[in-house]
Design an enzyme around this catalytic site. Structure first.
Site, PDB file in Angstrom:
ATOM      1  N   PRO A  10      -7.889 -28.466  -2.828  1.00 51.60           N
ATOM      2  CA  PRO A  10      -6.751 -28.497  -3.749  1.00 51.60           C
ATOM      3  C   PRO A  10      -5.399 -28.244  -3.087  1.00 51.60           C
ATOM      4  CG  PRO A  10      -8.081 -26.526  -4.072  1.00 51.60           C
ATOM      5  CD  PRO A  10      -8.869 -27.435  -3.177  1.00 51.60           C
ATOM      6  N   ASN A  11      -4.440 -29.011  -3.541  1.00 48.60           N
ATOM      7  CA  ASN A  11      -3.020 -28.916  -3.148  1.00 48.60           C
ATOM      8  C   ASN A  11      -2.737 -29.439  -1.743  1.00 48.60           C
ATOM      9  OD1 ASN A  11      -2.163 -27.613  -5.632  1.00 48.60           O
ATOM     10  ND2 ASN A  11      -3.310 -25.846  -4.895  1.00 48.60           N
ATOM     11  N   ARG A  18       4.777 -29.329   0.317  1.00 49.85           N
ATOM     12  CA  ARG A  18       4.383 -28.048  -0.273  1.00 49.85           C
ATOM     13  C   ARG A  18       4.672 -26.893   0.697  1.00 49.85           C
ATOM     14  NH1 ARG A  18      -1.850 -26.069   0.193  1.00 49.85           N
ATOM     15  NH2 ARG A  18      -1.611 -24.203  -1.055  1.00 49.85           N
ATOM     16  N   TYR A  23       3.146 -24.603   5.683  1.00 44.84           N
ATOM     17  CA  TYR A  23       2.226 -25.699   6.006  1.00 44.84           C
ATOM     18  C   TYR A  23       2.871 -26.826   6.811  1.00 44.84           C
ATOM     19  CZ  TYR A  23      -0.632 -23.260   2.601  1.00 44.84           C
ATOM     20  OH  TYR A  23      -1.352 -22.296   1.936  1.00 44.84           O
ATOM     21  N   ASN A  73     -11.354 -28.032   4.775  1.00 49.40           N
ATOM     22  CA  ASN A  73     -10.312 -27.109   4.333  1.00 49.40           C
ATOM     23  C   ASN A  73     -10.429 -27.051   2.813  1.00 49.40           C
ATOM     24  OD1 ASN A  73      -8.094 -25.619   3.654  1.00 49.40           O
ATOM     25  ND2 ASN A  73      -6.678 -26.690   5.036  1.00 49.40           N
ATOM     26  N   ALA A  76      -7.625 -23.053  -1.687  1.00 47.93           N
ATOM     27  CA  ALA A  76      -7.841 -21.775  -2.374  1.00 47.93           C
ATOM     28  C   ALA A  76      -9.293 -21.571  -2.814  1.00 47.93           C
ATOM     29  CB  ALA A  76      -6.904 -21.682  -3.576  1.00 47.93           C
ATOM     30  N   HIS A  79     -11.553 -18.973  -1.123  1.00 45.91           N
ATOM     31  CA  HIS A  79     -11.567 -17.551  -1.464  1.00 45.91           C
ATOM     32  C   HIS A  79     -12.323 -17.239  -2.756  1.00 45.91           C
ATOM     33  CE1 HIS A  79      -8.562 -17.755   1.630  1.00 45.91           C
ATOM     34  NE2 HIS A  79      -7.768 -18.490   0.872  1.00 45.91           N
ATOM     35  N   ASP A  86     -22.677 -22.614  -1.774  1.00 43.11           N
ATOM     36  CA  ASP A  86     -24.049 -23.098  -1.986  1.00 43.11           C
ATOM     37  C   ASP A  86     -24.215 -24.542  -1.522  1.00 43.11           C
ATOM     38  OD1 ASP A  86     -24.872 -20.687  -2.998  1.00 43.11           O
ATOM     39  OD2 ASP A  86     -24.782 -21.286  -5.109  1.00 43.11           O
ATOM     40  N   GLU A  97     -15.094 -24.560   8.876  1.00 47.00           N
ATOM     41  CA  GLU A  97     -14.038 -24.147   7.926  1.00 47.00           C
ATOM     42  C   GLU A  97     -12.700 -24.155   8.658  1.00 47.00           C
ATOM     43  OE1 GLU A  97     -14.761 -20.241   6.293  1.00 47.00           O
ATOM     44  OE2 GLU A  97     -12.655 -19.998   5.715  1.00 47.00           O
ATOM     45  N   HIS A  99      -8.305 -23.764   8.327  1.00 45.34           N
ATOM     46  CA  HIS A  99      -7.076 -23.447   7.604  1.00 45.34           C
ATOM     47  C   HIS A  99      -5.884 -23.750   8.483  1.00 45.34           C
ATOM     48  CE1 HIS A  99      -9.473 -21.631   4.547  1.00 45.34           C
ATOM     49  NE2 HIS A  99     -10.132 -21.000   5.489  1.00 45.34           N
ATOM     50  N   ILE A 100      -4.872 -24.294   7.881  1.00 42.72           N
ATOM     51  CA  ILE A 100      -3.635 -24.626   8.592  1.00 42.72           C
ATOM     52  C   ILE A 100      -2.889 -23.335   8.948  1.00 42.72           C
ATOM     53  CG2 ILE A 100      -1.400 -25.783   8.337  1.00 42.72           C
ATOM     54  CD1 ILE A 100      -2.994 -27.674   6.306  1.00 42.72           C
ATOM     55  N   SER A 101      -2.766 -22.479   7.956  1.00 44.77           N
ATOM     56  CA  SER A 101      -2.084 -21.198   8.176  1.00 44.77           C
ATOM     57  C   SER A 101      -3.086 -20.160   8.680  1.00 44.77           C
ATOM     58  CB  SER A 101      -1.460 -20.718   6.858  1.00 44.77           C
ATOM     59  OG  SER A 101      -2.470 -20.496   5.875  1.00 44.77           O
ATOM     60  N   ARG A 106      -1.656 -13.385   6.006  1.00 46.30           N
ATOM     61  CA  ARG A 106      -1.050 -13.628   4.692  1.00 46.30           C
ATOM     62  C   ARG A 106      -1.558 -12.606   3.665  1.00 46.30           C
ATOM     63  NH1 ARG A 106      -1.491 -19.776   3.295  1.00 46.30           N
ATOM     64  NH2 ARG A 106       0.023 -19.115   1.722  1.00 46.30           N
ATOM     65  N   ARG A 110      -6.309 -13.662   0.562  1.00 46.71           N
ATOM     66  CA  ARG A 110      -6.716 -14.788   1.421  1.00 46.71           C
ATOM     67  C   ARG A 110      -7.571 -14.325   2.604  1.00 46.71           C
ATOM     68  NH1 ARG A 110      -3.382 -18.998  -0.540  1.00 46.71           N
ATOM     69  NH2 ARG A 110      -1.427 -18.154  -1.307  1.00 46.71           N
TER      70      ARG A 110
HETATM   71  C1  DQA Z   1      -5.217 -22.933   3.323  1.00 51.13           C
HETATM   72  C2  DQA Z   1      -5.107 -21.421   3.073  1.00 51.13           C
HETATM   73  C3  DQA Z   1      -5.524 -21.084   1.652  1.00 51.13           C
HETATM   74  O1  DQA Z   1      -5.411 -19.681   1.433  1.00 51.13           O
HETATM   75  C4  DQA Z   1      -4.627 -21.784   0.656  1.00 51.13           C
HETATM   76  O2  DQA Z   1      -5.040 -21.526  -0.655  1.00 51.13           O
HETATM   77  C5  DQA Z   1      -4.521 -23.248   0.911  1.00 51.13           C
HETATM   78  C6  DQA Z   1      -4.427 -23.719   2.286  1.00 51.13           C
HETATM   79  C7  DQA Z   1      -4.665 -23.320   4.700  1.00 51.13           C
HETATM   80  O3  DQA Z   1      -4.946 -24.437   5.126  1.00 51.13           O
HETATM   81  O4  DQA Z   1      -3.956 -22.546   5.347  1.00 51.13           O
HETATM   82  O5  DQA Z   1      -4.422 -24.032  -0.009  1.00 51.13           O
HETATM   83  O6  DQA Z   1      -6.566 -23.291   3.268  1.00 51.13           O
END
Ligand code: DQA
Length: 140
Positions: A10-11, A18, A23, A73, A76, A79, A86, A97, A99-101, A106, A110
């Site tokens: 998502p997002n 964003r 990001y 990725n 959210a 978390h 599953d 897994e 994550h960009i950040s 943070r 997270r």
């Molecule tokens: C994220 C980190 C997550 O906490 C956040 O909800 C995202 C992006 C990242 O790529 O840093 O949507 O997965």
């Protein structure tokens, strides 16, 4: 040929627009093109959805022999989602897994990932290049 799929949650369709201070200003399409150029021997597929169930369906679809690795990725849902945990546990394809950040630098909500325990590895905090680091990890 190695077949790897990047699955974004998502997002992440809003990358480049964003929260650019977190990001970055680059959209994912351009980054993916560069990644494909850099790894011409890898078939790099891509899927994005804002919906938890669609992410799970995609993990099921590719996770039994259709590809050699999944770079996920989950945004959210990382978390919160026992259902994605599953799904990762259910399939045979290794999942990394991403994550960009740096999620540990943070907010405290997270810092916990529901999915890490089922993943081959975790990459966090290298900007978009986290995907390349994950790819290197999968290619060995
Ligand atoms: C994220 C980190 C997550 O906490 C956040 O909800 C995202 C992006 C990242 O790529 O840093 O949507 O997965």
């Amino acid at each position: 040929m190695n077949r790897i799929i990047i699955i974004n949650g998502p997002n992440l369709n809003l990358l480049g627009k964003r929260e650019t201070e977190i990001y970055g200003v680059h959209d994912f399409k351009g980054y993916l093109e560069k990644l494909r150029e850099r790894y011409p021997d890898v078939r790099l597929d891509f899927f994005q959805s804002n919906m938890e169930g669609a992410l799970i369906d995609k993990i099921h679809e590719v996770g039994f022999g259709k590809c050699d690795g999944i770079i996920l990725n989950a945004g959210a849902y990382t978390h919160t989602s026992i259902a994605i945990l599953d799904a990762i546990k259910a399939v045979s394809t290794p999942v990394v897994e991403v994550h960009i950040s740096n999620v540990f630098a943070r907010e405290s909500y997270r810092h916990h990932s529901m999915i890490s325990e089922a993943c081959k590895g975790v990459v966090t905090g290298f900007g978009l290049d986290s995907y390349r680091v994950a790819l290197e990890g999968l290619l060995g």
